[in-house]
Design an enzyme around this catalytic site. Structure first.
Site, mmCIF file in Angstrom:
data_model
loop_
_atom_site.group_PDB
_atom_site.id
_atom_site.type_symbol
_atom_site.label_atom_id
_atom_site.label_comp_id
_atom_site.label_asym_id
_atom_site.label_seq_id
_atom_site.Cartn_x
_atom_site.Cartn_y
_atom_site.Cartn_z
ATOM 1 N N PRO A 1 3.515 -1.619 -5.871
ATOM 2 C CA PRO A 1 3.930 -0.216 -5.951
ATOM 3 C C PRO A 1 2.782 0.698 -5.536
ATOM 4 O O PRO A 1 1.814 0.878 -6.261
ATOM 5 C CB PRO A 1 4.305 -0.033 -7.425
ATOM 6 C CG PRO A 1 3.547 -1.100 -8.148
ATOM 7 C CD PRO A 1 3.399 -2.248 -7.210
ATOM 8 N N VAL B 1 0.647 4.007 -4.628
ATOM 9 C CA VAL B 1 0.425 5.404 -4.962
ATOM 10 C C VAL B 1 -0.694 5.898 -4.053
ATOM 11 O O VAL B 1 -1.702 5.201 -3.889
ATOM 12 C CB VAL B 1 0.027 5.592 -6.446
ATOM 13 C CG1 VAL B 1 -0.321 7.043 -6.715
ATOM 14 C CG2 VAL B 1 1.150 5.136 -7.360
ATOM 15 N N ASP C 1 -2.617 0.037 -5.955
ATOM 16 C CA ASP C 1 -1.529 -0.716 -6.583
ATOM 17 C C ASP C 1 -1.401 -0.242 -8.024
ATOM 18 O O ASP C 1 -2.292 -0.477 -8.846
ATOM 19 C CB ASP C 1 -1.840 -2.211 -6.509
ATOM 20 C CG ASP C 1 -0.703 -3.083 -7.011
ATOM 21 O OD1 ASP C 1 0.199 -2.567 -7.702
ATOM 22 O OD2 ASP C 1 -0.730 -4.303 -6.736
ATOM 23 N N HIS C 2 -0.281 0.403 -8.338
ATOM 24 C CA HIS C 2 -0.117 0.992 -9.665
ATOM 25 C C HIS C 2 0.092 -0.066 -10.754
ATOM 26 O O HIS C 2 0.101 0.266 -11.951
ATOM 27 C CB HIS C 2 1.056 1.976 -9.667
ATOM 28 C CG HIS C 2 0.803 3.195 -10.482
ATOM 29 N ND1 HIS C 2 0.058 3.183 -11.638
ATOM 30 C CD2 HIS C 2 1.201 4.486 -10.325
ATOM 31 C CE1 HIS C 2 0.004 4.391 -12.158
ATOM 32 N NE2 HIS C 2 0.689 5.210 -11.376
ATOM 33 N N ARG C 3 0.243 -1.320 -10.381
ATOM 34 C CA ARG C 3 0.308 -2.372 -11.400
ATOM 35 C C ARG C 3 -1.064 -2.611 -12.020
ATOM 36 O O ARG C 3 -1.160 -3.030 -13.184
ATOM 37 C CB ARG C 3 0.818 -3.683 -10.788
ATOM 38 C CG ARG C 3 2.222 -3.650 -10.249
ATOM 39 C CD ARG C 3 2.581 -4.956 -9.563
ATOM 40 N NE ARG C 3 1.680 -5.241 -8.432
ATOM 41 C CZ ARG C 3 1.742 -6.352 -7.701
ATOM 42 N NH1 ARG C 3 2.654 -7.274 -7.964
ATOM 43 N NH2 ARG C 3 0.899 -6.538 -6.708
#
Length: 453
Positions: free
Chosen positions: A248, A250, A424-426
């Site tokens: 994901p 951002v 990576d928003h994880r």
């Protein structure tokens, strides 16, 4: 005795499954030595030269230029003992006209073995020999009587001139009339453009000149060019799809006054230790990323889906996105966090040169931890970069431009640059990503801040 051995395509990089043959440097009959380059291949990472593993003589190339070969498949055959001589064979007995040759092969008398018989003998047809003296003479052939040539036909009388049509006779000079007759133009159908309606040579010539044809429509396919998707392009496309639809993304943006950094660059270029170094803004941005990553180690981590773990790394293998004739590649500067600014500048210059020449070793294309893409070299201000697979952050460095900037309440021209960070928003939260980007910007806006890190 000859000793033939086949060389299989090796795995030149981590996880290589196939490669394309770009160029052969040898051909059948060539003698080769150990470590001599025999061919160049293109993998999903870069172009690689393959050395020969043995001494010997090339007997066969098992893959053509442009062919994609799987790892482990043989690509060349080499005779390891070319000096070994076979025992001399006995000379074959002369074959008769009815010898049992193999079908399709030429027999000793020059004929080709077929399913029935052996076909005609080879060689040009010979003339029948003359008869020897004393043989019966050939009877003479009776000659036909000579016929006199026919008398010439009488010259036909000239055809009468056609009568005028409706009392009208076209006005034209004799040379123009002859031209019209030769070209098959009816003078009665023409309107003369000369004085008093006289038909001119140009009138006759225009009558037989076809009107310009309308340009034929060019089919769309004739204006298209198709290139197979393979090599670096295919690997890059697959990597970008996997990254874009797995991590994901951002993206955050920051505009920075980098005037102090550019002033420091100008001073360092005159320093003795930097005089022979290509010191670019990218080197300063790379140093800022390395320093900022110490305060935010999350940007230098990896998401391990299989183990369900986040792997934090105490080293930085800095990736630099590079545009090459073969497509986008991301070679790595190993242990960049241990380098000084000068060492980093030298490494970046060597990396760029090697990448453009397509000579980056496969080992330098894998194992990166964070990447920088310098879109500023193309005059682009910023973008939304896609994270390199296996990493969690990438920084885009935009073009440095002279722009109005507020300094001490006054609008003055300054050197301004835009930064874009995708993460990576994880792994990286908004707070961590924002802090890292702000740290990079602060180091470029005031390089003295590095003293506080």
């Amino acid at each position: 005795m000859p000793q033939f051995k086949q060389f299989p395509l090796p795995d030149t990089a981590e996880g290589l499954t196939e490669a394309e043959i770009l160029t052969w440097h040898v051909r059948p009959g060539d003698a080769v030595k150990v470590n001599q380059v025999i061919c160049e291949i293109e993998t999903a990472k870069a172009a690689v030269e393959l050395p020969c593993p043995w001494d010997g003589v090339v007997t066969e190339l098992l893959a053509e230029v442009g062919q994609t070969v799987e790892v482990g498949s043989p690509i060349i055959t080499i005779d390891l003992d070319p000096s070994g001589a076979a025992a001399p064979a006995a000379a074959p007995a002369p074959a008769s006209a009815e010898s049992n040759g193999k079908i399709g092969e030429e027999t000793a008398d020059g004929r080709i073995a077929t399913l029935v018989g052996y076909g005609p003998k080879s060689g040009a047809a010979k003339r029948r020999p003359r008869k020897a003296a004393g043989q019966a003479p050939v009877a003479p052939v009776a000659q036909a009587p000579v016929v006199p040539p026919p008398a010439p036909a009488p010259t036909p009388a000239p055809a009468p001139v056609a009568a005028p049509r409706g009392g009208y006779v076209p006005l034209a000079k004799p040379p123009v009339r002859k031209l019209a007759k030769d070209l098959g133009v009816d003078l009665y159908a023409l309107a003369g453009s000369g004085p008093g309606g006289v038909i001119t040579r140009e009138d006759v010539e225009q009558a037989v000149t076809p009107a310009p044809a309308a340009p034929a429509a060019v089919p769309a396919g004739a204006r298209e060019r198709r290139v197979p998707i393979k090599g670096v392009r295919r690997a890059t496309a697959q990597a970008m799809v996997d990254s874009a639809f797995t991590a994901p993304h951002v993206t955050e943006f920051l505009t920075v006054d980098v005037t102090p950094m550019m002033e420091l660059r100008a001073r360092l270029k005159n320093a003795p230790e930097f005089r022979d170094v290509k010191l670019t803004p990218l080197a300063f941005a790379a140093k800022a990323v390395l320093l900022a990553a110490r305060r935010t180690p999350d940007v230098n981590a990896t998401w391990d889906e299989a183990a369900q773990e986040i792997v934090y790394k105490d080293y930085v293998h800095l990736g630099i996105a590079a545009a090459t004739p073969r497509g986008l590649v991301v070679p790595k500067v190993r242990d960049a966090d241990r380098m000084s600014l000068r060492e980093l500048a030298v490494a970046l210059d060597e990396l760029a040169t090697t990448a453009r020449d397509g000579k980056t070793p496969p080992a330098d294309m894998v194992g990166g931890t964070i990447t920088i893409t310098n879109v500023g070299v193309f005059g682009v201000d910023t973008g939304t970069p896609i994270i390199n697979p296996g990493e969690v952050a990438i920084l885009a460095l935009g073009a440095i431009r002279d722009m109005p900037w507020v300094v001490g309440g006054q609008v003055v021209p300054r050197k301004v640059c835009q930064l874009a960070l995708s993460f990576d928003h994880r792994v990286v939260d908004g707070q961590q990503g924002s802090r890292f980007l702000a740290d990079v910007g602060a180091l470029l806006a005031d390089p003295g801040v590095a003293m506080t890190y």
